[in-house]
Scaffold this motif. Sequence first.
Motif, mmCIF file in Angstrom:
data_model
loop_
_atom_site.group_PDB
_atom_site.id
_atom_site.type_symbol
_atom_site.label_atom_id
_atom_site.label_comp_id
_atom_site.label_asym_id
_atom_site.label_seq_id
_atom_site.Cartn_x
_atom_site.Cartn_y
_atom_site.Cartn_z
ATOM 1 N N ILE A 72 0.846 -1.202 0.000
ATOM 2 C CA ILE A 72 0.000 0.000 0.000
ATOM 3 C C ILE A 72 0.878 1.247 0.000
ATOM 4 O O ILE A 72 2.080 1.165 0.237
ATOM 5 N N LEU A 122 -6.495 -7.492 1.820
ATOM 6 C CA LEU A 122 -6.312 -6.322 0.962
ATOM 7 C C LEU A 122 -6.248 -6.708 -0.508
ATOM 8 O O LEU A 122 -6.868 -6.061 -1.359
ATOM 9 N N VAL A 131 -9.101 0.276 -1.379
ATOM 10 C CA VAL A 131 -7.891 1.034 -1.716
ATOM 11 C C VAL A 131 -8.207 1.905 -2.925
ATOM 12 O O VAL A 131 -9.101 1.590 -3.717
ATOM 13 N N PRO A 163 -4.956 3.071 1.195
ATOM 14 C CA PRO A 163 -6.068 2.397 1.862
ATOM 15 C C PRO A 163 -7.159 3.370 2.306
ATOM 16 O O PRO A 163 -6.881 4.497 2.679
#
Length: 172
Positions: A72, A122, A131, A163
């Motif tokens: 991320i 994720l 995201v 995120p």
Amino acid sequence: MVTSSSLVFAGCAGTIASQPWPAQPVAVVPGGGGWASGGGISGAFLVPAYQKDAKLPLSIDTGKPGRGVPDIAMSATNYFTRVDGSEGASGGTSAVAPLMAGLVARLNQAKKKNVGFLNPFLYSKAGTGIVHSVESGTNAIKSTVKGYTAGPGWDACTGLGTPDGTAILNNL
């Protein structure tokens, strides 16, 4: 040894304003070079199962596949710091790791339990709005350091993107 590109930690990248890194270096150091964010393909760790559908590129160093980092990206600018009595704005990728840790702590608190290792979640839910893809910029320094370009989906510059804590919480 556990490193930031290992399989058990979320790799975090820092971004500046609206892109991972400007086309020209913001700061140049004597002898060339400059500052750039990390990211790339590990030469030490294989691609983990949760990244199997992420369309990882081959390493620009080895030409081989490996674990992609970061996972991320978050803002890495304008953090207030105090170091040895000096105060001022600072930043960098190192500022992003505690920011992500704070997000995970807030998720733990809201769920009233440890949410655990988030990477599989994720990656499996990236297309659901948890995201926001960063689609411009690079972590290279022109004519100096090779790097990767940001783009839709996962990339070796900003990972899955930034995120959205509320969306993550609502999808856990």
